[in-house]
Design a protein around this motif. Structure first.
Motif, PDB file in Angstrom:
ATOM      1  N   ALA A 164      46.629  41.804  38.485  1.00  0.00           N
ATOM      2  CA  ALA A 164      46.006  42.747  37.551  1.00  0.00           C
ATOM      3  C   ALA A 164      46.473  42.489  36.121  1.00  0.00           C
ATOM      4  O   ALA A 164      45.687  42.600  35.169  1.00  0.00           O
ATOM      5  CB  ALA A 164      46.340  44.184  37.963  1.00  0.00           C
ATOM      6  N   ALA A 167      44.663  39.414  34.900  1.00  0.00           N
ATOM      7  CA  ALA A 167      43.252  39.739  34.677  1.00  0.00           C
ATOM      8  C   ALA A 167      43.084  40.547  33.391  1.00  0.00           C
ATOM      9  O   ALA A 167      42.183  40.284  32.587  1.00  0.00           O
ATOM     10  CB  ALA A 167      42.695  40.514  35.876  1.00  0.00           C
ATOM     11  N   SER A 173      37.366  44.172  29.706  1.00  0.00           N
ATOM     12  CA  SER A 173      36.120  44.755  30.220  1.00  0.00           C
ATOM     13  C   SER A 173      35.879  44.358  31.668  1.00  0.00           C
ATOM     14  O   SER A 173      35.509  45.185  32.503  1.00  0.00           O
ATOM     15  CB  SER A 173      34.926  44.289  29.384  1.00  0.00           C
ATOM     16  OG  SER A 173      34.999  44.816  28.095  1.00  0.00           O
ATOM     17  N   LEU A 174      36.098  43.079  31.946  1.00  0.00           N
ATOM     18  CA  LEU A 174      35.856  42.592  33.298  1.00  0.00           C
ATOM     19  C   LEU A 174      36.851  43.225  34.278  1.00  0.00           C
ATOM     20  O   LEU A 174      36.513  43.487  35.436  1.00  0.00           O
ATOM     21  CB  LEU A 174      35.965  41.059  33.308  1.00  0.00           C
ATOM     22  CG  LEU A 174      35.153  40.292  34.348  1.00  0.00           C
ATOM     23  CD1 LEU A 174      33.698  40.708  34.346  1.00  0.00           C
ATOM     24  CD2 LEU A 174      35.270  38.788  34.119  1.00  0.00           C
ATOM     25  N   THR A 175      38.060  43.485  33.791  1.00  0.00           N
ATOM     26  CA  THR A 175      39.051  44.162  34.626  1.00  0.00           C
ATOM     27  C   THR A 175      38.574  45.578  34.950  1.00  0.00           C
ATOM     28  O   THR A 175      38.656  46.030  36.095  1.00  0.00           O
ATOM     29  CB  THR A 175      40.413  44.216  33.896  1.00  0.00           C
ATOM     30  OG1 THR A 175      40.800  42.880  33.581  1.00  0.00           O
ATOM     31  CG2 THR A 175      41.475  44.858  34.767  1.00  0.00           C
ATOM     32  N   ARG A 176      38.043  46.269  33.943  1.00  0.00           N
ATOM     33  CA  ARG A 176      37.578  47.634  34.166  1.00  0.00           C
ATOM     34  C   ARG A 176      36.425  47.669  35.152  1.00  0.00           C
ATOM     35  O   ARG A 176      36.412  48.496  36.069  1.00  0.00           O
ATOM     36  CB  ARG A 176      37.154  48.268  32.839  1.00  0.00           C
ATOM     37  CG  ARG A 176      38.305  48.429  31.862  1.00  0.00           C
ATOM     38  CD  ARG A 176      37.871  49.131  30.602  1.00  0.00           C
ATOM     39  NE  ARG A 176      37.386  50.469  30.906  1.00  0.00           N
ATOM     40  CZ  ARG A 176      36.625  51.185  30.089  1.00  0.00           C
ATOM     41  NH1 ARG A 176      36.256  50.702  28.921  1.00  0.00           N
ATOM     42  NH2 ARG A 176      36.229  52.389  30.437  1.00  0.00           N
ATOM     43  N   VAL A 177      35.444  46.770  34.976  1.00  0.00           N
ATOM     44  CA  VAL A 177      34.314  46.819  35.904  1.00  0.00           C
ATOM     45  C   VAL A 177      34.687  46.283  37.287  1.00  0.00           C
ATOM     46  O   VAL A 177      33.889  46.356  38.212  1.00  0.00           O
ATOM     47  CB  VAL A 177      33.046  46.093  35.353  1.00  0.00           C
ATOM     48  CG1 VAL A 177      32.561  46.778  34.092  1.00  0.00           C
ATOM     49  CG2 VAL A 177      33.289  44.620  35.130  1.00  0.00           C
ATOM     50  N   SER A 178      35.912  45.747  37.423  1.00  0.00           N
ATOM     51  CA  SER A 178      36.403  45.425  38.762  1.00  0.00           C
ATOM     52  C   SER A 178      37.101  46.634  39.389  1.00  0.00           C
ATOM     53  O   SER A 178      37.667  46.523  40.474  1.00  0.00           O
ATOM     54  CB  SER A 178      37.392  44.248  38.697  1.00  0.00           C
ATOM     55  OG  SER A 178      36.769  43.114  38.151  1.00  0.00           O
ATOM     56  N   GLY A 179      37.102  47.761  38.686  1.00  0.00           N
ATOM     57  CA  GLY A 179      37.667  48.976  39.254  1.00  0.00           C
ATOM     58  C   GLY A 179      39.154  49.152  38.989  1.00  0.00           C
ATOM     59  O   GLY A 179      39.793  50.020  39.568  1.00  0.00           O
ATOM     60  N   VAL A 180      39.724  48.314  38.121  1.00  0.00           N
ATOM     61  CA  VAL A 180      41.158  48.392  37.832  1.00  0.00           C
ATOM     62  C   VAL A 180      41.343  49.019  36.454  1.00  0.00           C
ATOM     63  O   VAL A 180      40.722  48.589  35.491  1.00  0.00           O
ATOM     64  CB  VAL A 180      41.803  46.992  37.868  1.00  0.00           C
ATOM     65  CG1 VAL A 180      43.279  47.070  37.513  1.00  0.00           C
ATOM     66  CG2 VAL A 180      41.612  46.365  39.243  1.00  0.00           C
ATOM     67  N   SER A 181      42.197  50.040  36.379  1.00  0.00           N
ATOM     68  CA  SER A 181      42.416  50.731  35.117  1.00  0.00           C
ATOM     69  C   SER A 181      43.398  49.955  34.243  1.00  0.00           C
ATOM     70  O   SER A 181      44.561  49.808  34.602  1.00  0.00           O
ATOM     71  CB  SER A 181      42.969  52.133  35.389  1.00  0.00           C
ATOM     72  OG  SER A 181      43.586  52.621  34.225  1.00  0.00           O
ATOM     73  N   PRO A 182      42.954  49.430  33.092  1.00  0.00           N
ATOM     74  CA  PRO A 182      43.871  48.672  32.240  1.00  0.00           C
ATOM     75  C   PRO A 182      45.019  49.540  31.736  1.00  0.00           C
ATOM     76  O   PRO A 182      46.105  49.037  31.482  1.00  0.00           O
ATOM     77  CB  PRO A 182      43.004  48.215  31.067  1.00  0.00           C
ATOM     78  CG  PRO A 182      41.611  48.406  31.497  1.00  0.00           C
ATOM     79  CD  PRO A 182      41.619  49.510  32.504  1.00  0.00           C
TER      80      PRO A 182
ATOM     81  N   GLU B  79      35.926  51.941  35.215  1.00  0.00           N
ATOM     82  CA  GLU B  79      36.647  51.609  36.444  1.00  0.00           C
ATOM     83  C   GLU B  79      36.318  52.587  37.575  1.00  0.00           C
ATOM     84  O   GLU B  79      36.222  52.198  38.732  1.00  0.00           O
ATOM     85  CB  GLU B  79      38.162  51.510  36.202  1.00  0.00           C
ATOM     86  CG  GLU B  79      38.808  52.622  35.393  1.00  0.00           C
ATOM     87  CD  GLU B  79      38.846  52.339  33.885  1.00  0.00           C
ATOM     88  OE1 GLU B  79      37.879  51.758  33.357  1.00  0.00           O
ATOM     89  OE2 GLU B  79      39.832  52.738  33.243  1.00  0.00           O
ATOM     90  N   ALA B  82      32.962  51.607  38.919  1.00  0.00           N
ATOM     91  CA  ALA B  82      33.079  50.406  39.755  1.00  0.00           C
ATOM     92  C   ALA B  82      33.597  50.770  41.142  1.00  0.00           C
ATOM     93  O   ALA B  82      33.072  50.305  42.154  1.00  0.00           O
ATOM     94  CB  ALA B  82      34.011  49.397  39.081  1.00  0.00           C
ATOM     95  N   ARG B  83      34.610  51.644  41.164  1.00  0.00           N
ATOM     96  CA  ARG B  83      35.173  52.023  42.465  1.00  0.00           C
ATOM     97  C   ARG B  83      34.179  52.828  43.292  1.00  0.00           C
ATOM     98  O   ARG B  83      34.246  52.842  44.515  1.00  0.00           O
ATOM     99  CB  ARG B  83      36.476  52.814  42.273  1.00  0.00           C
ATOM    100  CG  ARG B  83      37.638  51.947  41.806  1.00  0.00           C
ATOM    101  CD  ARG B  83      38.968  52.665  41.960  1.00  0.00           C
ATOM    102  NE  ARG B  83      39.126  53.761  41.037  1.00  0.00           N
ATOM    103  CZ  ARG B  83      39.724  53.675  39.842  1.00  0.00           C
ATOM    104  NH1 ARG B  83      40.229  52.518  39.446  1.00  0.00           N
ATOM    105  NH2 ARG B  83      39.822  54.709  39.048  1.00  0.00           N
ATOM    106  N   PHE B  96      36.894  35.637  35.358  1.00  0.00           N
ATOM    107  CA  PHE B  96      38.205  35.537  34.715  1.00  0.00           C
ATOM    108  C   PHE B  96      38.538  34.058  34.622  1.00  0.00           C
ATOM    109  O   PHE B  96      38.928  33.430  35.606  1.00  0.00           O
ATOM    110  CB  PHE B  96      39.264  36.267  35.545  1.00  0.00           C
ATOM    111  CG  PHE B  96      39.062  37.754  35.627  1.00  0.00           C
ATOM    112  CD1 PHE B  96      39.424  38.576  34.565  1.00  0.00           C
ATOM    113  CD2 PHE B  96      38.518  38.334  36.764  1.00  0.00           C
ATOM    114  CE1 PHE B  96      39.252  39.958  34.635  1.00  0.00           C
ATOM    115  CE2 PHE B  96      38.340  39.709  36.851  1.00  0.00           C
ATOM    116  CZ  PHE B  96      38.699  40.515  35.778  1.00  0.00           C
TER     117      PHE B  96
END
Lengths: 292, 258
Positions: A164, A167, A173-182, B79, B82-83, B96
């Motif tokens: 994480a 990433a 942005s891509l991290t967020r849309v992967s469901g991970v909170s930056p 996020e 997405a979830r 990435f």
């Protein structure tokens, strides 16, 4: 040989400090110019809390904890408040300079312009190679650095937190849309880099034996040179950069004069910024960022 | 509302959004349901990418509502959406670059347990056979077509029910374009996913779509089935043809839809 061995010892400190700094910048995208003051603060906390103890293990525990807490407060809470209001880049760097000065002058105001000294510990020569003696404190610092670098490597490569972090450093942005909170990842990055900052601080303070409210600042510039030499935001680059900077500063001390050791680090820093701003390893990712 | 459209899993109600004080999307209503490919076409600068970014949660919704499976997602973070099963593949920087292909897939399945992750990896490896060969490569080193495949596989890791695709063929050669639009996207839809597709290659996209929205200057100008859109000569002339013959265009370097 002297240069290499003492260079290795310097490199150990630069590696811990530089990796902490570069990890922090890579993940949070905050250019934290208060990093040096946090190193200083960690030494002060350790010095007063443990009653000037030079027991390295206790010092690293207390200093590391202090660095962790301070880094979180400064980075996530204070700087984070500015970031959440939309500040970025240069204005954030200015905020961190302000914090840095506040910390430094607060420490000076509290205790006056004195130099603190650790009781001279009974340093036994532990390692003697080709006529060069390293004491137990120096050998411990080198070993701790190696262990910490391996741990950082394993965390980055093998854990979900490491994934994480990498990433988030790559694309928020891509991290967020992967469901991970930056925000969570950044909070953890402040904690981890703060621990490295604190450990680095106490090794530095006890290593030199004396310290004042500005000790972290000079050291930070050199550690930052190591991080920049390796490409900012790249922990492995900072490790290699630390080795280069450590040996060069020792070489310049030995060949020219000890007074030149910081200067040579700054010359190196400027040279790197001119010749190879993307660091020793110019990866496709860095190239892409610069082009984009 | 036309006959034969599925019950929507994604609904946008009169949404407006933009950057700073200016609105780029100015009152758009649309919907997409399970198994449906819904395509948004329109000239450059019409707000297509901003619309998708708004639905994904990367641009705040200034007005209107976004309903995802009946729940108001308008104020939820990207996020969180997405979830909840909403996946988004940006036009550029869709992978990435500094992570390996396998790590990209693991980011896609970040919330899964170890066991679920293994099952999801197996699933996407069998759907996209080239992944096995690429898994240790850094995604930044891949070709355009391979990057799109990795991006599609990454979002499929979490088994989303809505997939937003922003100009997936933008930098692709003709063969990967055809594969993506004629094989991968329909396969995605037939697995029960609602696909919302923004495409510059309008005619190729419309032929595989179940429903089409034509976006002009931030508003839906025309909507309908592919047949209805095809019958309207004015749509082609006014919106699709402007400056960009839609079937052949490869956008110039540096151009994006916004």
């Amino acid at each position: 040989m002297t240069i290499v061995l003492f260079g290795l010892y310097s490199a150990a400190l630069y590696a811990i400090g530089g990796v902490g700094f570069t990890l922090q910048f890579g993940v949070t995208n905050v250019l934290n110019l208060a990093y040096g003051s946090l190193i200083t603060s960690s030494i002060f906390v350790e010095y007063y809390l443990t009653g000037h103890s030079t027991n390295l293990w206790l010092a690293m525990l207390v200093g590391g904890a202090a660095g962790t807490v301070l880094s979180f407060v400064v980075g996530f809470v204070v700087v984070g408040a500015f970031v959440r209001r939309g500040a970025a880049g240069f204005s954030i760097a200015m905020v961190t300079i302000g914090i840095s000065l506040m910390i430094q002058y607060t420490l000076e105001a509290i205790q006056g312009p004195v130099v603190n000294a650790y009781a001279s510990s009974n340093r036994s020569t532990l390692l003697s190679v080709a006529g060069v003696n390293l004491d137990s404190q120096q050998v411990t610092a080198i070993l701790v650095a190696v262990v910490l670098m391996v741990v950082v490597h394993l965390v980055l490569r093998l854990t979900k937190l490491g994934l994480a972090m990498r990433a988030t450093a790559d694309d928020v942005s891509l991290t967020r849309v992967s469901g991970v909170s930056p925000a969570r990842v950044r909070a953890l990055a402040w904690l981890v880099s703060g621990a490295l900052c604190g450990v680095c601080g106490v090794l530095l303070g006890i290593g030199i034996g004396t310290f004042d409210a500005a000790i972290g600042n000079d050291f930070f510039i050199t550690a930052a040179a190591a991080a920049i030499a390796g490409g900012v935001g790249k922990p492995y680059g900072a490790m290699l950069g630390a080795l280069v900077v450590g040996i060069i500063t020792q070489a310049s001390s030995a060949i020219i004069s000890p007074a030149f050791s910081s200067i040579s680090a700054w010359v190196l820093l400027v040279a790197f910024l001119i010749l190879r701003p993307q660091g020793i390893f110019a990866t496709y990712a860095a190239e892409r960022e610069i082009v984009a | 509302m036309a006959h034969g459209r599925p019950v929507p899993s994604l609904v946008a109600e009169n949404i407006a959004s933009g950057y700073g004080s200016g609105l780029v999307v100015r009152g758009v209503s649309l919907q997409a349901g399970p198994g449906e490919i819904v395509t948004i076409v329109g000239p450059n600068g019409s707000g297509k990418s901003t619309l998708l970014r708004t639905i994904a949660g990367l641009v705040p919704t200034a007005e209107g509502r976004i309903l995802h499976n009946g729940a108001d997602a308008s104020r939820r973070s990207a996020e969180h959406r997405a979830r909840a099963g909403m996946a988004y593949v940006p036009q550029e920087r869709e992978v990435f670059a500094s992570l390996t292909v396998r790590e990209n897939l693991m980011m896609g399945g970040f919330g899964l347990s170890r066991k679920q992750l293994a099952a999801a990896l197996e699933r996407v490896y069998s759907t996209y056979s080239i992944l096995g060969r690429l898994e240790k490569m850094y995604a930044g080193r891949l070709s355009g077509g391979e990057r799109k495949t990795v991006a599609m596989a990454r979002v499929m890791m979490a088994s989303p029910d809505v997939v937003l695709l922003d100009e997936p063929t933008a930098n692709l050669a003709p063969i990967p374009t055809a594969k993506l639009l004629q094989e991968d996207v329909p396969a995605l839809a037939s697995s029960g996913v609602a696909v919302l597709l923004v495409e510059q290659r309008a005619i190729q996209a419309i032929t595989v779509s179940g429903w089409v929205y034509v976006l002009v200057a931030g508003k839906v100008e025309v909507e309908g089935s592919p047949e209805q859109i095809g019958d309207r000569r004015d749509v082609g002339a006014m919106f699709l043809g402007r400056g960009n013959p839609p079937t052949t265009v490869v956008p110039p370097v540096g151009a994006t839809s916004e």
